[in-house]
Design a protein around this motif. Sequence first.
Motif, PDB file in Angstrom:
ATOM      1  N   LEU A   7       0.837  -1.196   0.000  1.00 48.02           N
ATOM      2  CA  LEU A   7       0.000   0.000   0.000  1.00 48.02           C
ATOM      3  C   LEU A   7       0.877   1.253   0.000  1.00 48.02           C
ATOM      4  O   LEU A   7       0.594   2.218  -0.714  1.00 48.02           O
ATOM      5  CB  LEU A   7      -0.947   0.004   1.201  1.00 48.02           C
ATOM      6  CG  LEU A   7      -1.876   1.204   1.331  1.00 48.02           C
ATOM      7  CD1 LEU A   7      -2.749   1.369   0.088  1.00 48.02           C
ATOM      8  CD2 LEU A   7      -2.729   1.065   2.586  1.00 48.02           C
ATOM      9  N   VAL A   8       1.944   1.242   0.781  1.00 47.01           N
ATOM     10  CA  VAL A   8       2.861   2.388   0.810  1.00 47.01           C
ATOM     11  C   VAL A   8       3.430   2.619  -0.584  1.00 47.01           C
ATOM     12  O   VAL A   8       3.438   3.758  -1.079  1.00 47.01           O
ATOM     13  CB  VAL A   8       3.996   2.168   1.835  1.00 47.01           C
ATOM     14  CG1 VAL A   8       5.053   3.274   1.715  1.00 47.01           C
ATOM     15  CG2 VAL A   8       3.452   2.102   3.248  1.00 47.01           C
ATOM     16  N   ARG A   9       3.862   1.558  -1.242  1.00 51.32           N
ATOM     17  CA  ARG A   9       4.427   1.693  -2.591  1.00 51.32           C
ATOM     18  C   ARG A   9       3.370   2.227  -3.569  1.00 51.32           C
ATOM     19  O   ARG A   9       3.651   3.121  -4.362  1.00 51.32           O
ATOM     20  CB  ARG A   9       4.985   0.360  -3.082  1.00 51.32           C
ATOM     21  CG  ARG A   9       5.686   0.507  -4.430  1.00 51.32           C
ATOM     22  CD  ARG A   9       6.350  -0.767  -4.936  1.00 51.32           C
ATOM     23  NE  ARG A   9       5.340  -1.782  -5.220  1.00 51.32           N
ATOM     24  CZ  ARG A   9       5.289  -2.986  -4.639  1.00 51.32           C
ATOM     25  NH1 ARG A   9       6.197  -3.336  -3.749  1.00 51.32           N
ATOM     26  NH2 ARG A   9       4.345  -3.836  -4.950  1.00 51.32           N
ATOM     27  N   HIS A  10       2.155   1.705  -3.473  1.00 50.15           N
ATOM     28  CA  HIS A  10       1.083   2.159  -4.363  1.00 50.15           C
ATOM     29  C   HIS A  10       0.792   3.648  -4.171  1.00 50.15           C
ATOM     30  O   HIS A  10       0.699   4.403  -5.141  1.00 50.15           O
ATOM     31  CB  HIS A  10      -0.181   1.332  -4.121  1.00 50.15           C
ATOM     32  CG  HIS A  10      -1.352   1.829  -4.896  1.00 50.15           C
ATOM     33  ND1 HIS A  10      -1.503   1.616  -6.248  1.00 50.15           N
ATOM     34  CD2 HIS A  10      -2.419   2.575  -4.518  1.00 50.15           C
ATOM     35  CE1 HIS A  10      -2.609   2.190  -6.655  1.00 50.15           C
ATOM     36  NE2 HIS A  10      -3.192   2.780  -5.632  1.00 50.15           N
ATOM     37  N   THR A  18       7.101  10.738  -1.186  1.00 50.34           N
ATOM     38  CA  THR A  18       8.207   9.920  -0.696  1.00 50.34           C
ATOM     39  C   THR A  18       7.607   8.779   0.121  1.00 50.34           C
ATOM     40  O   THR A  18       6.429   8.827   0.513  1.00 50.34           O
ATOM     41  CB  THR A  18       9.154  10.729   0.213  1.00 50.34           C
ATOM     42  OG1 THR A  18       8.447  11.082   1.418  1.00 50.34           O
ATOM     43  CG2 THR A  18       9.674  11.987  -0.480  1.00 50.34           C
ATOM     44  N   ALA A  19       8.406   7.773   0.406  1.00 51.10           N
ATOM     45  CA  ALA A  19       7.928   6.644   1.205  1.00 51.10           C
ATOM     46  C   ALA A  19       7.477   7.121   2.590  1.00 51.10           C
ATOM     47  O   ALA A  19       6.439   6.685   3.100  1.00 51.10           O
ATOM     48  CB  ALA A  19       9.011   5.579   1.330  1.00 51.10           C
ATOM     49  N   ALA A  20       8.224   8.041   3.182  1.00 53.20           N
ATOM     50  CA  ALA A  20       7.870   8.551   4.514  1.00 53.20           C
ATOM     51  C   ALA A  20       6.549   9.320   4.469  1.00 53.20           C
ATOM     52  O   ALA A  20       5.708   9.183   5.370  1.00 53.20           O
ATOM     53  CB  ALA A  20       8.987   9.438   5.059  1.00 53.20           C
ATOM     54  N   GLU A  21       6.353  10.120   3.432  1.00 52.53           N
ATOM     55  CA  GLU A  21       5.097  10.871   3.294  1.00 52.53           C
ATOM     56  C   GLU A  21       3.917   9.928   3.083  1.00 52.53           C
ATOM     57  O   GLU A  21       2.849  10.120   3.680  1.00 52.53           O
ATOM     58  CB  GLU A  21       5.190  11.852   2.126  1.00 52.53           C
ATOM     59  CG  GLU A  21       6.145  13.002   2.359  1.00 52.53           C
ATOM     60  CD  GLU A  21       6.425  13.790   1.085  1.00 52.53           C
ATOM     61  OE1 GLU A  21       6.733  14.996   1.213  1.00 52.53           O
ATOM     62  OE2 GLU A  21       6.352  13.224  -0.023  1.00 52.53           O
ATOM     63  N   ARG A  24       3.086   8.209   6.353  1.00 51.94           N
ATOM     64  CA  ARG A  24       2.408   9.126   7.264  1.00 51.94           C
ATOM     65  C   ARG A  24       0.960   9.350   6.847  1.00 51.94           C
ATOM     66  O   ARG A  24       0.050   9.358   7.670  1.00 51.94           O
ATOM     67  CB  ARG A  24       3.144  10.455   7.361  1.00 51.94           C
ATOM     68  CG  ARG A  24       2.624  11.303   8.528  1.00 51.94           C
ATOM     69  CD  ARG A  24       3.347  12.624   8.670  1.00 51.94           C
ATOM     70  NE  ARG A  24       2.443  13.623   8.118  1.00 51.94           N
ATOM     71  CZ  ARG A  24       2.765  14.525   7.208  1.00 51.94           C
ATOM     72  NH1 ARG A  24       3.977  14.590   6.739  1.00 51.94           N
ATOM     73  NH2 ARG A  24       1.891  15.380   6.757  1.00 51.94           N
ATOM     74  N   LEU A  25       0.728   9.525   5.561  1.00 54.78           N
ATOM     75  CA  LEU A  25      -0.625   9.719   5.043  1.00 54.78           C
ATOM     76  C   LEU A  25      -1.492   8.502   5.346  1.00 54.78           C
ATOM     77  O   LEU A  25      -2.619   8.632   5.838  1.00 54.78           O
ATOM     78  CB  LEU A  25      -0.586   9.976   3.535  1.00 54.78           C
ATOM     79  CG  LEU A  25      -1.937  10.063   2.838  1.00 54.78           C
ATOM     80  CD1 LEU A  25      -2.729  11.254   3.365  1.00 54.78           C
ATOM     81  CD2 LEU A  25      -1.756  10.144   1.344  1.00 54.78           C
ATOM     82  N   ILE A  26      -0.989   7.316   5.080  1.00 59.28           N
ATOM     83  CA  ILE A  26      -1.731   6.086   5.352  1.00 59.28           C
ATOM     84  C   ILE A  26      -2.008   5.968   6.847  1.00 59.28           C
ATOM     85  O   ILE A  26      -3.121   5.623   7.255  1.00 59.28           O
ATOM     86  CB  ILE A  26      -0.967   4.859   4.826  1.00 59.28           C
ATOM     87  CG1 ILE A  26      -0.907   4.910   3.298  1.00 59.28           C
ATOM     88  CG2 ILE A  26      -1.605   3.561   5.321  1.00 59.28           C
ATOM     89  CD1 ILE A  26       0.119   3.966   2.695  1.00 59.28           C
ATOM     90  N   GLY A  27      -1.017   6.263   7.672  1.00 64.25           N
ATOM     91  CA  GLY A  27      -1.198   6.222   9.123  1.00 64.25           C
ATOM     92  C   GLY A  27      -2.285   7.177   9.588  1.00 64.25           C
ATOM     93  O   GLY A  27      -3.102   6.833  10.453  1.00 64.25           O
TER      94      GLY A  27
END
Length: 87
Positions: A7-10, A18-21, A24-27
């Motif tokens: 999901l993070v990659r998608h 970025t992966a961190a952004e 954070r958004l998913i969280g």
Amino acid sequence: MYVDPHLVRHVRESAGLTAAEAERLIGDVLAFHHETVEEWVRRRHHELQGTGARNAEIFTRLRHELDGHVVTAPDLSERQLRRIIYG
């Protein structure tokens, strides 16, 4: 809280984050939806009562809203997980 790396990659690829952004958004989204079905139903019932709606209308609306609403999955025991998988 576990965040699925697929999901993070998608999200990262589709939104140009970025992966961190993306994480954070998913969280943030998961935290927003971190209610059990029971908590959500009680909260929405109270909110709808506050608008003057009657229970018959509220219950129909809750069923409709739940159809497309994300809620926290129940905490399943190993036995419950096994029953889901093996019947």
